[in-house]
Design a protein around this motif. Structure first.
Motif, PDB file in Angstrom:
ATOM      1  N   VAL A  91       0.842  -1.191   0.000  1.00 38.60           N
ATOM      2  CA  VAL A  91       0.000   0.000   0.000  1.00 38.60           C
ATOM      3  C   VAL A  91       0.879   1.243   0.000  1.00 38.60           C
ATOM      4  CG1 VAL A  91      -1.938  -1.124   1.147  1.00 38.60           C
ATOM      5  CG2 VAL A  91      -0.190  -0.035   2.490  1.00 38.60           C
ATOM      6  N   SER A  92       0.275   2.353  -0.297  1.00 36.70           N
ATOM      7  CA  SER A  92       1.018   3.601  -0.382  1.00 36.70           C
ATOM      8  C   SER A  92       1.333   4.152   1.011  1.00 36.70           C
ATOM      9  CB  SER A  92       0.223   4.636  -1.175  1.00 36.70           C
ATOM     10  OG  SER A  92      -0.929   5.001  -0.443  1.00 36.70           O
ATOM     11  N   ALA A  93       2.228   5.121   1.057  1.00 37.31           N
ATOM     12  CA  ALA A  93       2.604   5.749   2.318  1.00 37.31           C
ATOM     13  C   ALA A  93       1.420   6.508   2.925  1.00 37.31           C
ATOM     14  CB  ALA A  93       3.779   6.700   2.091  1.00 37.31           C
ATOM     15  N   ALA A  94       0.586   7.103   2.075  1.00 34.81           N
ATOM     16  CA  ALA A  94      -0.591   7.824   2.569  1.00 34.81           C
ATOM     17  C   ALA A  94      -1.571   6.854   3.244  1.00 34.81           C
ATOM     18  CB  ALA A  94      -1.278   8.555   1.418  1.00 34.81           C
ATOM     19  N   ASP A  95      -1.736   5.676   2.661  1.00 33.71           N
ATOM     20  CA  ASP A  95      -2.627   4.682   3.264  1.00 33.71           C
ATOM     21  C   ASP A  95      -2.074   4.204   4.607  1.00 33.71           C
ATOM     22  OD1 ASP A  95      -4.473   4.786   1.228  1.00 33.71           O
ATOM     23  OD2 ASP A  95      -3.596   3.107   0.122  1.00 33.71           O
ATOM     24  N   LYS A  96      -0.760   4.020   4.684  1.00 30.41           N
ATOM     25  CA  LYS A  96      -0.147   3.608   5.948  1.00 30.41           C
ATOM     26  C   LYS A  96      -0.328   4.684   7.013  1.00 30.41           C
ATOM     27  CE  LYS A  96       3.362   0.527   4.094  1.00 30.41           C
ATOM     28  NZ  LYS A  96       4.790   0.235   3.967  1.00 30.41           N
ATOM     29  N   ALA A  97      -0.180   5.944   6.610  1.00 25.59           N
ATOM     30  CA  ALA A  97      -0.357   7.042   7.557  1.00 25.59           C
ATOM     31  C   ALA A  97      -1.804   7.111   8.042  1.00 25.59           C
ATOM     32  CB  ALA A  97       0.049   8.362   6.908  1.00 25.59           C
ATOM     33  N   LEU A  98      -2.753   6.928   7.134  1.00 27.87           N
ATOM     34  CA  LEU A  98      -4.167   6.940   7.511  1.00 27.87           C
ATOM     35  C   LEU A  98      -4.485   5.771   8.441  1.00 27.87           C
ATOM     36  CD1 LEU A  98      -6.956   8.224   7.181  1.00 27.87           C
ATOM     37  CD2 LEU A  98      -7.303   6.755   5.184  1.00 27.87           C
ATOM     38  N   TYR A  99      -3.910   4.614   8.157  1.00 26.77           N
ATOM     39  CA  TYR A  99      -4.105   3.442   9.018  1.00 26.77           C
ATOM     40  C   TYR A  99      -3.562   3.713  10.417  1.00 26.77           C
ATOM     41  CZ  TYR A  99      -3.418  -1.242  10.909  1.00 26.77           C
ATOM     42  OH  TYR A  99      -3.422  -2.335  11.717  1.00 26.77           O
ATOM     43  N   ALA A 100      -2.368   4.290  10.488  1.00 30.93           N
ATOM     44  CA  ALA A 100      -1.771   4.590  11.789  1.00 30.93           C
ATOM     45  C   ALA A 100      -2.606   5.613  12.552  1.00 30.93           C
ATOM     46  CB  ALA A 100      -0.351   5.104  11.597  1.00 30.93           C
ATOM     47  N   ASP A 118      -6.429   6.793  16.842  1.00 25.46           N
ATOM     48  CA  ASP A 118      -7.684   7.402  17.270  1.00 25.46           C
ATOM     49  C   ASP A 118      -8.626   6.381  17.919  1.00 25.46           C
ATOM     50  OD1 ASP A 118      -6.776   9.801  16.325  1.00 25.46           O
ATOM     51  OD2 ASP A 118      -7.948   9.749  14.463  1.00 25.46           O
ATOM     52  N   SER A 119      -8.534   5.124  17.512  1.00 28.96           N
ATOM     53  CA  SER A 119      -9.420   4.104  18.078  1.00 28.96           C
ATOM     54  C   SER A 119      -8.938   3.612  19.431  1.00 28.96           C
ATOM     55  CB  SER A 119      -9.565   2.924  17.120  1.00 28.96           C
ATOM     56  OG  SER A 119      -8.340   2.214  17.046  1.00 28.96           O
ATOM     57  N   GLY A 120      -7.694   3.932  19.774  1.00 31.48           N
ATOM     58  CA  GLY A 120      -7.160   3.524  21.062  1.00 31.48           C
ATOM     59  C   GLY A 120      -6.450   2.190  21.048  1.00 31.48           C
ATOM     60  N   VAL A 121      -6.276   1.604  19.872  1.00 28.90           N
ATOM     61  CA  VAL A 121      -5.561   0.326  19.759  1.00 28.90           C
ATOM     62  C   VAL A 121      -4.070   0.603  19.859  1.00 28.90           C
ATOM     63  CG1 VAL A 121      -5.084  -1.641  18.266  1.00 28.90           C
ATOM     64  CG2 VAL A 121      -7.366  -0.644  18.322  1.00 28.90           C
ATOM     65  N   LYS A 122      -3.396  -0.227  20.642  1.00 28.59           N
ATOM     66  CA  LYS A 122      -1.945  -0.013  20.794  1.00 28.59           C
ATOM     67  C   LYS A 122      -1.191  -0.595  19.636  1.00 28.59           C
ATOM     68  CE  LYS A 122      -1.796   0.343  25.720  1.00 28.59           C
ATOM     69  NZ  LYS A 122      -1.232  -0.093  26.957  1.00 28.59           N
TER      70      LYS A 122
END
Length: 62
Positions: free
Chosen positions: A44-53, A58-62
């Motif tokens: 996946v692209s870097a933008a997708d990785k940033a959005l995933y992170a 934001d969801s609170g998952v570690k």
């Protein structure tokens, strides 16, 4: 009497053969450090990785 000794020896041989074989197993190869922790993020692209992170944070998952 002879039968008991033969059966006892057979049980001893079978029970120790598994333990000896386990000790001679090859060590597993260590995974490369460059591989992503999530296999879904491999192509996946870097933008997708940033959005995933960001969403993960934001969801609170570690």
């Amino acid at each position: 009497m002879k039968k008991i000794i033969v059966v006892g020896f057979a049980i001893l041989a079978v029970s120790t053969s598994g333990a000896l074989a386990k000790g001679k197993a090859k060590p597993k190869e260590v995974a490369a450090a460059a591989t992503p922790t999530n296999p879904l993020l491999s192509n996946v692209s870097a933008a997708d990785k940033a959005l995933y992170a960001k969403n993960k944070h934001d969801s609170g998952v570690k």
